[in-house]
Design a protein around this motif. Structure first.
Motif, short mmCIF file in Angstrom:
data_model
loop_
_atom_site.label_atom_id
_atom_site.label_comp_id
_atom_site.label_asym_id
_atom_site.label_seq_id
_atom_site.Cartn_x
_atom_site.Cartn_y
_atom_site.Cartn_z
N VAL A 1 0.14 2.94 8.96
CA VAL A 1 1.41 3.06 8.23
C VAL A 1 1.27 4.09 7.10
O VAL A 1 2.16 4.92 6.88
N LEU A 2 0.16 4.05 6.39
CA LEU A 2 -0.08 5.04 5.34
C LEU A 2 -0.12 6.45 5.91
O LEU A 2 0.51 7.37 5.39
N ALA B 1 0.83 -1.21 0.00
CA ALA B 1 0.00 0.00 0.00
C ALA B 1 0.86 1.25 0.00
O ALA B 1 0.59 2.21 -0.73
N LEU B 2 1.91 1.24 0.80
CA LEU B 2 2.78 2.41 0.88
C LEU B 2 3.54 2.63 -0.42
O LEU B 2 3.77 3.77 -0.84
N ASP C 1 0.29 12.13 3.18
CA ASP C 1 -0.87 12.96 3.44
C ASP C 1 -2.01 12.45 2.56
O ASP C 1 -2.11 12.79 1.38
N VAL C 2 -2.84 11.56 3.14
CA VAL C 2 -3.94 10.96 2.38
C VAL C 2 -5.24 11.16 3.14
O VAL C 2 -5.26 11.35 4.35
N ASP C 3 -6.35 11.10 2.40
CA ASP C 3 -7.69 11.18 2.97
C ASP C 3 -8.14 9.75 3.23
O ASP C 3 -8.53 9.05 2.30
N LEU C 4 -8.06 9.32 4.48
CA LEU C 4 -8.18 7.90 4.78
C LEU C 4 -9.38 7.61 5.66
O LEU C 4 -9.66 8.33 6.62
#
Length: 200
Positions: free
Chosen positions: A54-55, A31-32, A60-63
């Motif tokens: 971990v992500l 994923a990373l 900087d993601v909208d998770l």
């Protein structure tokens, strides 16, 4: 409280929630490697929130994450992962569009006498042939994955890697193995599927 530190993330785990193991590390690495800044990402069945954490620790993601296990939801939230309780995509009453959807399905072939007591059973029980959760995931997936969005699925040789690839391709996903690892009595792989048709 017991915890695991991995790739800038520190994740605590508790009883009744699947403890991160080899499959978790493999999926987190994949994923990373494939996620990009600003992506809108959904993880189904997050458990402790390990992969999502971990992500978050590196990008900087909208998770957003989901899990059916209420103890997992609380654990993941405590690990800084926005998590809602849901069975697969059931929390979404209208169609959403995610750039990446991640799933580590329960894949152990499980008869009635093999079931684990309590909520932890949801982390292992893949039905009689180990594929029940994967099928349910794929049935709902395309309604929530953006055009050219990426799906990452952890699959074991116990389930059947070639079969899983065939099923994913049957749902319009161009599918390939991105990473694999021998682990005790099985081979673990992460399959990447790209949706080639759907809403822009």
């Amino acid at each position: 409280m017991p915890h695991i530190t991995y790739r800038n993330a520190c994740v605590e785990f508790v009883d009744d929630v699947y403890e991160p193991a080899e499959d978790s590390f493999l999926l987190a690495d994949a994923a990373l490697d494939l996620a990009k800044q600003g992506m809108k990402i959904l993880e189904i069945g997050t458990g402790t929130g390990f992969v999502a954490a971990v992500l978050k620790a590196n990008l900087d993601v909208d998770l957003l994450a989901t899990d059916i296990n209420p103890y997992a939801v609380k654990c993941a939230c405590n690990n800084g992962v926005p998590t809602i309780r849901a069975d697969m995509f059931s929390a979404f009453k209208s169609l959403k569009c995610f750039d990446m959807i991640i799933f580590n399905p329960p894949y152990l072939p499980t008869l009635e006498e093999d079931k684990v007591p309590g909520w932890l059973n949801y982390a292992f029980d893949g039905g009689v042939d180990g594929t029940a959760s994967l099928h349910r995931f794929l049935e709902g997936l395309v309604s929530y994955l953006c055009h050219k969005g990426i799906v990452l699925v952890l699959v074991s040789s116990l389930t059947g890697i070639e079969k899983a690839i065939s099923w994913m391709e049957g749902y319009g996903l161009e599918t390939e193995v991105v990473v694999k690892e021998k682990c005790f009595f099985e081979e673990l792989v992460v399959l990447k599927g790209i949706l080639k048709a759907g809403p822009e």
